[in-house]
Design a protein around this motif. Sequence first.
Motif, PDB file in Angstrom:
ATOM      1  N   VAL A   1       0.862  -1.194   0.000  1.00 22.10           N
ATOM      2  CA  VAL A   1       0.000   0.000   0.000  1.00 22.10           C
ATOM      3  C   VAL A   1       0.897   1.242   0.000  1.00 22.10           C
ATOM      4  CG1 VAL A   1      -1.840  -1.219   1.219  1.00 22.10           C
ATOM      5  CG2 VAL A   1      -0.208   0.142   2.525  1.00 22.10           C
TER       6      VAL A   1
ATOM      7  N   THR B   1     -11.165  -3.060   4.084  1.00 21.76           N
ATOM      8  CA  THR B   1     -11.589  -2.166   3.009  1.00 21.76           C
ATOM      9  C   THR B   1     -10.571  -2.180   1.869  1.00 21.76           C
ATOM     10  OG1 THR B   1     -12.177   0.141   2.532  1.00 21.76           O
ATOM     11  CG2 THR B   1     -10.425  -0.186   4.109  1.00 21.76           C
ATOM     12  N   PRO B   2     -11.043  -1.882   0.625  1.00 22.36           N
ATOM     13  CA  PRO B   2     -10.052  -1.602  -0.419  1.00 22.36           C
ATOM     14  C   PRO B   2      -9.378  -0.267  -0.113  1.00 22.36           C
ATOM     15  CG  PRO B   2     -12.298  -1.318  -1.266  1.00 22.36           C
ATOM     16  CD  PRO B   2     -12.422  -1.767   0.163  1.00 22.36           C
ATOM     17  N   LEU B   3      -8.197  -0.044  -0.668  1.00 27.88           N
ATOM     18  CA  LEU B   3      -7.487   1.225  -0.450  1.00 27.88           C
ATOM     19  C   LEU B   3      -6.984   1.754  -1.791  1.00 27.88           C
ATOM     20  CD1 LEU B   3      -5.335   0.214   2.674  1.00 27.88           C
ATOM     21  CD2 LEU B   3      -7.259   1.826   2.665  1.00 27.88           C
ATOM     22  N   PRO B   4      -6.976   3.077  -1.952  1.00 27.81           N
ATOM     23  CA  PRO B   4      -6.465   3.637  -3.213  1.00 27.81           C
ATOM     24  C   PRO B   4      -4.960   3.432  -3.340  1.00 27.81           C
ATOM     25  CG  PRO B   4      -7.012   5.391  -1.650  1.00 27.81           C
ATOM     26  CD  PRO B   4      -7.448   4.108  -1.018  1.00 27.81           C
TER      27      PRO B   4
ATOM     28  N   THR C   1      -7.476   0.501  -7.004  1.00 32.22           N
ATOM     29  CA  THR C   1      -7.397   0.128  -5.590  1.00 32.22           C
ATOM     30  C   THR C   1      -6.710  -1.224  -5.410  1.00 32.22           C
ATOM     31  OG1 THR C   1      -9.586  -0.876  -5.838  1.00 32.22           O
ATOM     32  CG2 THR C   1      -9.519   1.326  -4.868  1.00 32.22           C
TER      33      THR C   1
ATOM     34  N   SER D   1      -7.524  -4.510  -3.529  1.00 32.56           N
ATOM     35  CA  SER D   1      -8.830  -5.032  -3.120  1.00 32.56           C
ATOM     36  C   SER D   1      -8.902  -5.279  -1.615  1.00 32.56           C
ATOM     37  CB  SER D   1      -9.131  -6.335  -3.863  1.00 32.56           C
ATOM     38  OG  SER D   1      -9.078  -6.136  -5.252  1.00 32.56           O
ATOM     39  N   GLN D   2     -10.138  -5.273  -1.105  1.00 32.77           N
ATOM     40  CA  GLN D   2     -10.410  -5.600   0.304  1.00 32.77           C
ATOM     41  C   GLN D   2      -9.825  -6.989   0.616  1.00 32.77           C
ATOM     42  OE1 GLN D   2     -14.575  -6.174   0.777  1.00 32.77           O
ATOM     43  NE2 GLN D   2     -14.556  -6.119   3.002  1.00 32.77           N
TER      44      GLN D   2
ATOM     45  N   SER E   1      -1.433  -3.464  -7.072  1.00 38.16           N
ATOM     46  CA  SER E   1      -0.303  -3.329  -6.147  1.00 38.16           C
ATOM     47  C   SER E   1       0.659  -4.516  -6.200  1.00 38.16           C
ATOM     48  CB  SER E   1      -0.849  -3.227  -4.718  1.00 38.16           C
ATOM     49  OG  SER E   1      -1.436  -4.473  -4.356  1.00 38.16           O
TER      50      SER E   1
END
Length: 218
Positions: A39, A51-54, A60, A62-63, A89
């Motif tokens: 991340v 949660t997903p994150l940008p 994103t 994914s969660q 990512s």
Amino acid sequence: MSDFEQRRHLMVDRQLVARGVDDVRVIEAMRRVHRHDFVPASLVDRAYDDTPLPIGHDVTISQPYIVGFMTQALELHPGDRVLEVGTGSGYAAAVLAEIADQVVTVESIAPLAEQARERLTACGDRIEVVSGDGSVGHPARAPYDAIVVTAAAPDIPPPLLDQLDHGGRLVLPVGDGVEQLVRVRRTDEGDVHERLLAVCFVPLTGRYGHGGDGHRSG
Ligand code: SAM
């Protein structure tokens, strides 16, 4: 146990196991892979959130639950060759490579592909990151025992079915807005389609993505 390790085990116990992910290989893989390495630095504290994150470029990571659910749905075994469409990512590719022998992962956004390639060097030859349009799959390494698409396709891209081996499993979100996670199993009796879960993903781009000429021409 470090703070991150503790959070990772809590993530697995509360977000995956408590919601029904019970494939031991998936559980152990997600206990091992350091999600906080995938991340952006500014979001490291939220790496194990539910949660997903940008991750930049309007996409994103994914969660965690969705990564676990999709990996479980692939029914992976050691020795499997896997194609992932949508490296993002690189996190899910790292999880897949904990179970499967070979993972080819394709990303259409070149800087993301490059970043993932650097992050995944520790996995050695087991992961190949390809920069390009994964909606056409990656025929050079086909056939695959499992194919997973981590962006929402308007329909199942025919090249992905072409590249699925006998006995193989294809898991992908299909639709626009709220999508259905679909699994196709290639059996002796033909392809069996199942709807697994309502999900929400960024759109698949490229030839068989939304607006692509492969999709429009059917
Ligand atoms: N699996 C990723 C992870 O672990 O971080 C999350 C993937 S993100 C939800 C979806 C990714 O699919 C984005 O990085 C996006 O750029 C990529 N994508 C969309 N269309 C694509 C295509 N045609 N070929 C390859 N990648 C594509």
